[in-house]
Motif scaffolding. Structure first.
Motif, PDB file in Angstrom:
ATOM      1  N   VAL A   1      38.840  34.440  34.545  1.00  0.00           N
ATOM      2  CA  VAL A   1      38.678  35.918  34.385  1.00  0.00           C
ATOM      3  C   VAL A   1      38.392  36.019  32.562  1.00  0.00           C
ATOM      4  N   ASN A   2      39.897  35.537  32.164  1.00  0.00           N
ATOM      5  CA  ASN A   2      39.968  35.489  30.733  1.00  0.00           C
ATOM      6  C   ASN A   2      38.832  35.122  29.946  1.00  0.00           C
ATOM      7  N   TRP A   3      38.362  33.710  30.372  1.00  0.00           N
ATOM      8  CA  TRP A   3      37.137  33.076  29.675  1.00  0.00           C
ATOM      9  C   TRP A   3      35.947  33.810  29.835  1.00  0.00           C
ATOM     10  N   LYS A   4      35.628  34.312  31.090  1.00  0.00           N
ATOM     11  CA  LYS A   4      34.388  35.050  31.230  1.00  0.00           C
ATOM     12  C   LYS A   4      34.337  36.478  30.310  1.00  0.00           C
ATOM     13  N   THR A   5      35.375  37.151  29.885  1.00  0.00           N
ATOM     14  CA  THR A   5      35.431  38.145  29.182  1.00  0.00           C
ATOM     15  C   THR A   5      35.165  37.750  27.780  1.00  0.00           C
ATOM     16  N   LYS A   6      35.743  36.590  27.195  1.00  0.00           N
ATOM     17  CA  LYS A   6      35.487  36.137  25.977  1.00  0.00           C
ATOM     18  C   LYS A   6      34.006  35.682  25.474  1.00  0.00           C
ATOM     19  N   LEU A   7      33.313  35.257  26.783  1.00  0.00           N
ATOM     20  CA  LEU A   7      31.850  34.826  26.852  1.00  0.00           C
ATOM     21  C   LEU A   7      31.076  36.141  26.504  1.00  0.00           C
TER      22      LEU A   7
ATOM     23  N   ASP B   1      34.332  40.089  38.514  1.00  0.00           N
ATOM     24  CA  ASP B   1      34.686  38.805  38.575  1.00  0.00           C
ATOM     25  C   ASP B   1      34.612  37.873  39.915  1.00  0.00           C
ATOM     26  N   ALA B   2      33.187  38.086  40.542  1.00  0.00           N
ATOM     27  CA  ALA B   2      32.964  37.414  41.681  1.00  0.00           C
ATOM     28  C   ALA B   2      32.919  36.000  41.348  1.00  0.00           C
ATOM     29  N   PHE B   3      32.131  35.510  39.858  1.00  0.00           N
ATOM     30  CA  PHE B   3      32.205  34.236  39.652  1.00  0.00           C
ATOM     31  C   PHE B   3      33.639  33.479  39.341  1.00  0.00           C
TER      32      PHE B   3
ATOM     33  N   VAL C   1      36.381  34.558  40.377  1.00  0.00           N
ATOM     34  CA  VAL C   1      37.382  34.527  41.862  1.00  0.00           C
ATOM     35  C   VAL C   1      36.804  33.478  42.936  1.00  0.00           C
ATOM     36  N   HIS C   2      35.570  33.922  43.248  1.00  0.00           N
ATOM     37  CA  HIS C   2      35.056  33.070  44.354  1.00  0.00           C
ATOM     38  C   HIS C   2      34.156  31.814  43.942  1.00  0.00           C
ATOM     39  N   GLY C   3      33.434  31.725  42.781  1.00  0.00           N
ATOM     40  CA  GLY C   3      33.027  30.637  42.355  1.00  0.00           C
ATOM     41  C   GLY C   3      33.746  29.518  42.114  1.00  0.00           C
ATOM     42  N   VAL C   4      34.472  30.054  40.880  1.00  0.00           N
ATOM     43  CA  VAL C   4      35.765  28.979  40.350  1.00  0.00           C
ATOM     44  C   VAL C   4      36.786  28.679  41.596  1.00  0.00           C
ATOM     45  N   GLY C   5      37.347  29.565  42.111  1.00  0.00           N
ATOM     46  CA  GLY C   5      38.253  29.629  43.146  1.00  0.00           C
ATOM     47  C   GLY C   5      37.600  28.535  44.400  1.00  0.00           C
ATOM     48  N   GLY C   6      36.497  28.997  44.831  1.00  0.00           N
ATOM     49  CA  GLY C   6      36.108  27.691  45.888  1.00  0.00           C
ATOM     50  C   GLY C   6      35.823  26.209  45.239  1.00  0.00           C
ATOM     51  N   ILE C   7      35.676  26.309  43.841  1.00  0.00           N
ATOM     52  CA  ILE C   7      35.853  25.021  43.112  1.00  0.00           C
ATOM     53  C   ILE C   7      37.349  24.271  43.278  1.00  0.00           C
ATOM     54  N   VAL C   8      38.071  25.128  42.963  1.00  0.00           N
ATOM     55  CA  VAL C   8      39.581  24.767  43.249  1.00  0.00           C
ATOM     56  C   VAL C   8      39.999  24.224  44.676  1.00  0.00           C
ATOM     57  N   GLY C   9      39.427  25.226  45.584  1.00  0.00           N
ATOM     58  CA  GLY C   9      39.866  24.563  46.930  1.00  0.00           C
ATOM     59  C   GLY C   9      39.061  23.321  47.156  1.00  0.00           C
ATOM     60  N   THR C  10      38.031  22.783  46.936  1.00  0.00           N
ATOM     61  CA  THR C  10      37.520  21.973  47.315  1.00  0.00           C
ATOM     62  C   THR C  10      37.913  20.584  46.552  1.00  0.00           C
ATOM     63  N   ILE C  11      38.565  20.710  45.413  1.00  0.00           N
ATOM     64  CA  ILE C  11      39.000  19.784  44.610  1.00  0.00           C
ATOM     65  C   ILE C  11      40.317  19.608  45.085  1.00  0.00           C
ATOM     66  N   GLY C  12      41.102  20.728  45.768  1.00  0.00           N
ATOM     67  CA  GLY C  12      42.264  20.300  46.567  1.00  0.00           C
ATOM     68  C   GLY C  12      42.070  19.548  47.761  1.00  0.00           C
ATOM     69  N   ILE C  13      41.213  19.500  48.253  1.00  0.00           N
ATOM     70  CA  ILE C  13      40.831  18.598  49.388  1.00  0.00           C
ATOM     71  C   ILE C  13      40.811  17.098  48.812  1.00  0.00           C
TER      72      ILE C  13
ATOM     73  N   GLY D   1      45.117  30.862  42.182  1.00  0.00           N
ATOM     74  CA  GLY D   1      45.535  32.197  41.431  1.00  0.00           C
ATOM     75  C   GLY D   1      45.423  31.692  39.867  1.00  0.00           C
ATOM     76  N   ALA D   2      46.168  30.823  39.354  1.00  0.00           N
ATOM     77  CA  ALA D   2      46.367  30.347  38.188  1.00  0.00           C
ATOM     78  C   ALA D   2      44.871  30.284  37.402  1.00  0.00           C
ATOM     79  N   VAL D   3      44.264  29.384  38.051  1.00  0.00           N
ATOM     80  CA  VAL D   3      42.798  29.037  37.400  1.00  0.00           C
ATOM     81  C   VAL D   3      41.824  30.088  37.541  1.00  0.00           C
ATOM     82  N   VAL D   4      41.961  31.013  38.356  1.00  0.00           N
ATOM     83  CA  VAL D   4      41.146  32.201  38.412  1.00  0.00           C
ATOM     84  C   VAL D   4      41.584  33.107  37.388  1.00  0.00           C
ATOM     85  N   ALA D   5      42.814  33.349  37.141  1.00  0.00           N
ATOM     86  CA  ALA D   5      43.307  34.173  35.990  1.00  0.00           C
ATOM     87  C   ALA D   5      42.779  33.743  34.783  1.00  0.00           C
ATOM     88  N   TRP D   6      42.681  32.286  34.581  1.00  0.00           N
ATOM     89  CA  TRP D   6      42.127  31.783  33.320  1.00  0.00           C
ATOM     90  C   TRP D   6      40.812  32.131  33.148  1.00  0.00           C
TER      91      TRP D   6
END
Length: 446
Positions: A304-310, A317-319, A321-333, A297-302
């Motif tokens: 979303v803001n980063w995408k807007t600035k670019l 926000d699929a990238f 929420v789902h792209g970055v969120g999926g990376i976070v979960g894999t790194i969690g493993i 949740g925290a990284v996705v919030a960041w």
């Protein structure tokens, strides 16, 4: 297959079906009121397109014997029209999972990618794009991740699962990272929406959609346990915990960054936590699920803001929420996986082997590079040939009316008939007023 296992798979299948209207509400509420029906049609139509392709050749491409034994793509003719699975005596209860579940996984993946096209893509173009994208992007990636080797029959599966030995419980790579990156590529090809940025028109609808998605996620992850078992119970628990802390993580970042937490952020945080737990649901203990969900949740919030600035108009926000969120979960493993969990995969913070690091990172990189490259090339070619973007006038007036001749809301007030009332105003008669009496003047004294 025992009857209890089959019953749970059927129930889980029904839960996952609910994710489609849930995603339509989640996405539709974040758009203006002129495009909500178009987005709902984009999401729901993916189920129809995917069903046709998956029955004809998709199942073979995902779970069939790898062509040439290379682990890159399954044989599209192996299960052509599913005849080998549905002929009398040749099928079985496993068909529920092998066909029905993987069909839904494919459909929800391309539905998530609709974020990059919101409010500016022809519906006919979307149908053509989704069919080609499934064939060229999802089916190969699904083979890499989901198809296992079978030494007894000599079947060769996908290279990520069998050679790289990727651990991905329920599609963090093939589903979520893939959809997020595809949405980003599609948004770059189509360009920004015309006019000023649009505000969500119905936040309660977004919250309802997030709740339905959460409900369906118990079937998405729980059904991936392949039956009614301890593993199914375990991943349902970790899915619950990650969704809870995902909303807390997003709201905390909003509070620290913007001074206020929002209901839209809460809903997005739920989905971010659920995405993060998907690849890791069987490898984390309950505390690890809380941590990974919060980080998601925290990284996705960041993000979303980063995408807007670019200035990237990935509308929903699929990238992030789902792209970055999926990376976070894999790194969690990699970091906090627990050897005592059903997945028996220890993270490096708990004494696990460093060998897992490069395997998971290679899977992340391969997924993102392949998905982005092929999606961008496909969308660019279609845009130059058939044209993907609607006319400026259609985009301005909204796609609900211009493409589908309907509107989500009819808010015209009824014409009121006002009757003039006769008012009897009676004014009381004024009381007579007596003149003041003059006081006698004093006599003049001499």
């Amino acid at each position: 297959m025992p009857a209890a296992d089959l019953a749970w798979l059927l129930a889980a299948f029904a839960l996952v079906i609910l994710m489609f209207p849930g995603l339509a509400m989640f996405y539709g509420g974040m758009l203006n009121g002129r495009n909500v029906l178009n987005m709902s049609m984009m999401v729901m139509s993916t189920l129809a397109v995917t069903s046709v392709l998956y029955v004809l050749f998709g199942h073979g491409m995902v779970l069939g014997d790898s062509l040439g034994g290379l682990g890159l793509i399954g044989n599209p003719l192996e299960y052509f029209a599913l005849s080998d699975l549905t002929d009398s005596g040749s099928g079985g209860p496993e068909t529920v999972y092998d066909v029905a579940f993987f069909l839904l996984f494919a459909a929800i993946t391309v539905a998530i990618a609709a974020s990059g096209a919101a409010g500016r893509m022809k519906f006919s173009g979307w149908l053509i794009f989704s069919a080609l994208w499934l064939t060229l992007v999802y089916f190969p990636l699904g083979h890499w991740v989901f198809a296992g080797d079978d030494p007894e029959s000599g079947t060769v599966g996908g290279w990520m699962r069998n050679v790289l030995e990727l651990h991905d419980f329920a599609g963090g790579t093939a589903v979520h990272m893939n959809a997020g990156v595809a949405s980003l590529a599609l948004a770059l090809v189509l360009g920004k929406r015309r006019g000023r940025p649009e505000r969500p028109h119905n936040v309660p609808l977004v919250l309802l959609g997030a709740g339905i998605l959460w409900f369906g996620w118990f079937g998405f992850n729980g059904g991936s346990a392949l039956g009614s078992s301890y593993l199914a119970q375990y991943v349902v628990l970790t899915t619950l915990l990650a969704g809870c802390t995902g909303m807390l993580g997003f709201c905390l970042v909003e509070r620290l960054r913007d001074g206020k937490a929002t209901s839209l952020g809460l809903a997005t945080g739920i989905v971010g936590g659920l995405v993060a737990i998907t690849p890791a649901a069987d490898t984390l203990n309950p505390v690890g699920a809380l941590v990974v969900g919060f980080a998601g949740g925290a990284v996705v919030a960041w993000a979303v803001n980063w995408k807007t600035k670019l200035g990237i108009d990935d509308s929903l926000d699929a990238f992030a929420v789902h792209g970055v969120g999926g990376i976070v979960g894999t790194i969690g493993i990699i970091l906090v996986g627990s050897a005592s969990s059903p997945g028996e995969t220890a993270g490096i913070l708990f004494g696990g082997s460093w060998d897992i690091v490069w395997r998971e990172l290679v899977a992340i990189a391969a997924t993102m590079v392949f998905s982005f490259t092929v999606t961008y090339a496909l969308a660019w070619c279609l845009d130059k040939t058939i044209g993907l973007r609607v006319d400026p006038e259609q985009e301005t007036s909204g796609l609900d009316v211009s493409l589908h001749a309907e509107s989500a809301y009819h808010l015209e007030a009824p014409t009121a008939t006002v009757q003039q009332a006769t008012v009897d105003v009676r004014v009381p008669a004024a009381e007579p007023v007596e003149a003041p009496k003059a006081e006698p003047a004093e006599a003049a004294q001499t």
